[in-house]
Design an enzyme around this catalytic site. Structure first.
Site, PDB file in Angstrom:
ATOM      1  N   HIS A  86       0.838  -1.209   0.000  1.00 43.89           N
ATOM      2  CA  HIS A  86       0.000   0.000   0.000  1.00 43.89           C
ATOM      3  C   HIS A  86       0.871   1.256   0.000  1.00 43.89           C
ATOM      4  CE1 HIS A  86      -3.599   2.425   1.230  1.00 43.89           C
ATOM      5  NE2 HIS A  86      -2.636   3.194   1.726  1.00 43.89           N
ATOM      6  N   GLU A  87       1.777   1.331   0.961  1.00 45.92           N
ATOM      7  CA  GLU A  87       2.620   2.526   1.055  1.00 45.92           C
ATOM      8  C   GLU A  87       3.523   2.644  -0.165  1.00 45.92           C
ATOM      9  OE1 GLU A  87       1.827   4.725   3.050  1.00 45.92           O
ATOM     10  OE2 GLU A  87       0.539   3.456   4.292  1.00 45.92           O
ATOM     11  N   HIS A 104       1.709   4.440  -2.839  1.00 47.20           N
ATOM     12  CA  HIS A 104       1.828   5.905  -2.655  1.00 47.20           C
ATOM     13  C   HIS A 104       3.209   6.378  -3.113  1.00 47.20           C
ATOM     14  CE1 HIS A 104      -1.842   6.754  -0.478  1.00 47.20           C
ATOM     15  NE2 HIS A 104      -1.551   5.959   0.535  1.00 47.20           N
ATOM     16  N   HIS A 158       3.388   6.809  -6.698  1.00 52.47           N
ATOM     17  CA  HIS A 158       2.644   8.015  -7.101  1.00 52.47           C
ATOM     18  C   HIS A 158       3.569   9.232  -7.049  1.00 52.47           C
ATOM     19  CE1 HIS A 158      -1.510  10.223  -6.578  1.00 52.47           C
ATOM     20  NE2 HIS A 158      -1.090  10.261  -7.810  1.00 52.47           N
TER      21      HIS A 158
HETATM   22 ZN   LIG Z   1      -2.791   5.233   2.059  1.00 54.28          ZN
END
Ligand SMILES: [Zn+2]
Length: 685
Positions: free
Chosen positions: A471-472, A475, A478
């Site tokens: 998940h991280e 990011h 991104h």
């Molecule tokens: Zn998040």
């Protein structure tokens, strides 16, 4: 004596001078950098030239970079490696920095130029990204109070300043409560039920706290959740659960009740200055969702089927408890424990059997490999580059034609680090560096809070921990893959209910059997995870999703309700929360993800009236991942190119709804999200 923060940063890639920085360097560096920034703003605003996009908007986007790099370092250190000295600087600086932000965004002569350009935006011959960054800066000014009358504007700035102060205190109180608590396990009886990996983590936590030959449970998520899941000792589970859920609610210096109440009052006053009836309305005006109705519509959609699902789950737990001759009343400190027992029986799945296949190193390699296959980027470790703590790993990130950024990986829990997991940046991507078009490479960091194994032992992750890592890292991508001209639109500077899409989308690759077969290898034997175990993980996916969905959704509903208040009467947050949970009918024994007294997303982060965004983005990621499923290949090159261009690289340069449609060819449907949570079949008609 020179201040290393103000001297040129000469480390490779312009990394911060980590080794040379002391807490006392920050205050003078901030004073100097704020003065420089104001001088830049005065120069833009005082220009004798007519306002143009180049001399106003592009110049504004380039301003304040010295301040930004010092602030980025400061925020990262106060989150990941803080100290009493740094916390003191934080308390002193935070209100000053907030006031500086208000002063820049509401600078009358600057805003007059932005406003004049905004009024003529159709006639300026701007391309799409230029138009979007002009609109963004204009909205930033409006939401900071640039259009308010003088008296209201001054009050608005005072509210923003005080909020920054209170939010800092909220976070520091919580860290103090978390660092203060330890549950010492003294005997074999105290350790009953704990698998070896959890025992090892409790021994390491004890060593970290200077206790030789002991075992300690802290309030770190990666210790407390396994303890509540495995411990046979109901009394100790209850003690641990009570400590965990009462963080921020203790009389004395670290009490967050009054802090949260004052934050809520100030937020409502702020919203009213902008003409909104509630803070929720003010916050949602700058999101994809736009309205409370859209948010509650989505939350309701999962709430009712999840209630029914959790009731089935509770019955199964009660039956199991009875079969063990124990009480059939499932308390909040029992749910995870009995759920794990049911999971073992029903799916023949044991967490202790899973973890050996998920060493941290291998999961990091898996994340890097997926990014390589999807986006053609690679990670090269630079052991020669030090960071702020010896556990932090530093990587150069390469694209097809050279470096695209730097990635810092900070994976372990420690007392100087706040709880949770998050991505942030030391520097944001743009092609608006120097005096104009110079490329600026991002420096991105991922923080996790995994319990570190003893020296020489591999850190083993649970499947949930591995999911957090992915998940991280989503990011992180991104930020790293961002490819825009203007910093204000780069990477994660998107609308809040879009920001969890790249992260949650990336989690899907961890569920791919091909990824697991390649990377989930037994830490001793190197054997790939057996097909049978992958199949068990797949079958168990929907297990306990009623419970998980209720916990999340209840927190999102309480967040929305507490920020939707239109009365500014003093609030007792504990009583408000109790009444709201009773009103929505949260079943006994379930609990919530975050209670208001320690809800950092709301009171020391940027998610006020925004905890719903995870579910909002889940609609997008579940529907979006189906594009790969439909293509028949999780690494399909054409789909990967589209997701790179419109989701991971576009930042906020495209309106998020339009970006999603450009990627997917249509709007997102809600059904894939409901299906993924196992809630589709029980949706009432
Ligand atoms: Zn998040």
């Amino acid at each position: 004596m020179t201040n290393p923060l103000l001297a040129p940063w000469t480390a490779p890639f312009g990394l911060p001078p980590f080794a040379a920085v002391r807490p006392e360097h920050f205050a003078p560096a901030f004073a100097e950098a704020m003065a420089r920034h104001l001088a830049e703003i005065d120069a833009i605003a005082g220009s004798a030239e007519e306002p143009t996009f180049a001399n106003t908007i592009a110049a504004l986007d380039r301003s304040g970079r010295d301040l930004e790099r010092i602030e980025s370092l400061f925020w990262n250190l106060t989150s990941s490696e803080t100290s009493p000295a740094l916390q003191e600087v934080q308390r002193a600086m935070v209100p000053q920095l907030a006031a500086h932000g208000s002063r820049v965004r509401t600078h009358p002569a600057l805003f007059a130029r932005i406003d004049a350009l905004h009024a003529r935006r159709d006639a300026l011959g701007l391309d799409d990204e230029q138009r979007r960054v002009l609109e963004r800066f204009h909205l930033d000014g409006v939401r900071a109070g640039a259009r308010l009358a003088a008296e209201a504007q001054a009050r608005h700035a005072e509210i923003v300043r005080r909020l920054a102060e209170l939010m800092t205190r909220f976070g520091q109180n919580l860290l103090a409560d978390e660092s203060a608590f330890k549950l010492v396990l003294r005997s074999e009886a105290d350790l009953a039920g704990l698998p070896e990996s959890v025992r090892a983590a409790t021994r390491q936590a004890a060593l970290d706290r200077g206790i030789a030959d002991g075992a300690v449970i802290t309030l770190s998520r990666s210790l407390i959740v396994p303890f509540l899941t495995f411990s046979e000792r109901r009394d100790l589970r209850e003690a641990a659960w009570r400590a965990w859920t009462s963080r921020g609610e203790h009389d004395g210096a670290t009490d967050n009740r009054a802090v949260a109440a004052e934050i809520l009052q100030l937020r409502l006053e702020q919203a009213r200055l902008h003409g909104h009836a509630s803070f929720a309305d003010f916050a949602l005006a700058d999101t994809m969702a736009q309205s409370q109705r859209a948010v509650s519509g989505l939350l309701e959609r999962v709430w009712r089927p999840a209630l029914a699902r959790a009731e089935d789950e509770r019955e199964a737990l009660a039956a199991l408890a009875l079969s063990r001759g124990e009480s059939a009343t499932i308390e909040p400190w029992d749910w995870r424990f009995y759920a794990e027992q049911v999971r073992r029986v029903r799916f023949d799945l044991d967490d202790a059997e899973v973890k050996p296949y998920f060493p941290l190193e291998a999961m990091v390699a898996a994340a890097f490999d997926c990014a390589n296959r999807l986006f053609g980027i690679s990670f090269v470790e630079r052991r020669d580059l030090g960071a702020y703590h010896p556990d932090v790993r530093v990587y150069e990130v390469h694209g097809a034609s050279g470096p695209i950024g730097v990635f810092l990986h900070d994976n372990f829990a420690r007392p100087s680090k706040r709880s949770g997991a998050w991505m942030s940046e030391y520097r944001t991507q743009s092609r608006n560096g120097g005096t104009g078009t110079q490329a600026v490479l991002p420096i991105v960091v991922n923080n996790n809070n995994f319990a570190k194994a003893a020296p020489g032992e591999p850190t083993l992750l649970s499947f949930d921990d591995a999911r957090t890592l992915f998940h991280e890292f989503g990011h992180g991508l991104h930020g790293l893959l961002s490819n825009v001209r203007y910093e204000r639109l780069a990477g994660t500077s998107v609308l809040r209910d879009f920001v969890e899409l790249p992260s949650q989308l990336f989690e899907h690759w961890l569920d791919e059997p091909a990824v697991l077969k390649r990377h989930a290898r037994h830490h001793r034997t190197g054997e790939p995870i057996p097909d049978a175990l992958i199949e068990k993980l797949r079958r168990a996916r929907h297990f306990n999703q009623g419970y998980e969905t209720l916990r999340y959704t209840a927190s999102a509903m309480v967040d929305m309700a507490v920020h939707a208040r239109t009365s500014n009467a003093p609030i007792d947050v504990v009583e408000f929360e109790r009444a709201e949970l009773a009103r929505i009918g949260l079943p006994h024994g379930v609990g919530v993800n975050h209670r208001l007294v320690h809800f950092q997303h709301l009171f020391s982060g940027g998610y006020a009236a925004g905890y719903y965004v995870y579910l909002w983005a889940e609609v997008l990621d579940a529907d979006g991942y189906d594009a790969f499923v439909e293509a028949g290949d999780p690494f399909d090159a054409a789909v990967a190119r589209r997701v790179a261009r419109f989701i991971y690289s576009a930042g906020n340069s495209i309106e998020p709804g339009a970006a999603y449609r450009a990627f997917r060819g249509r709007d997102a449907a809600v059904e894939p999200m409901l299906r993924e949570r196992g809630l589709l079949e029980s949706v009432p008609s």
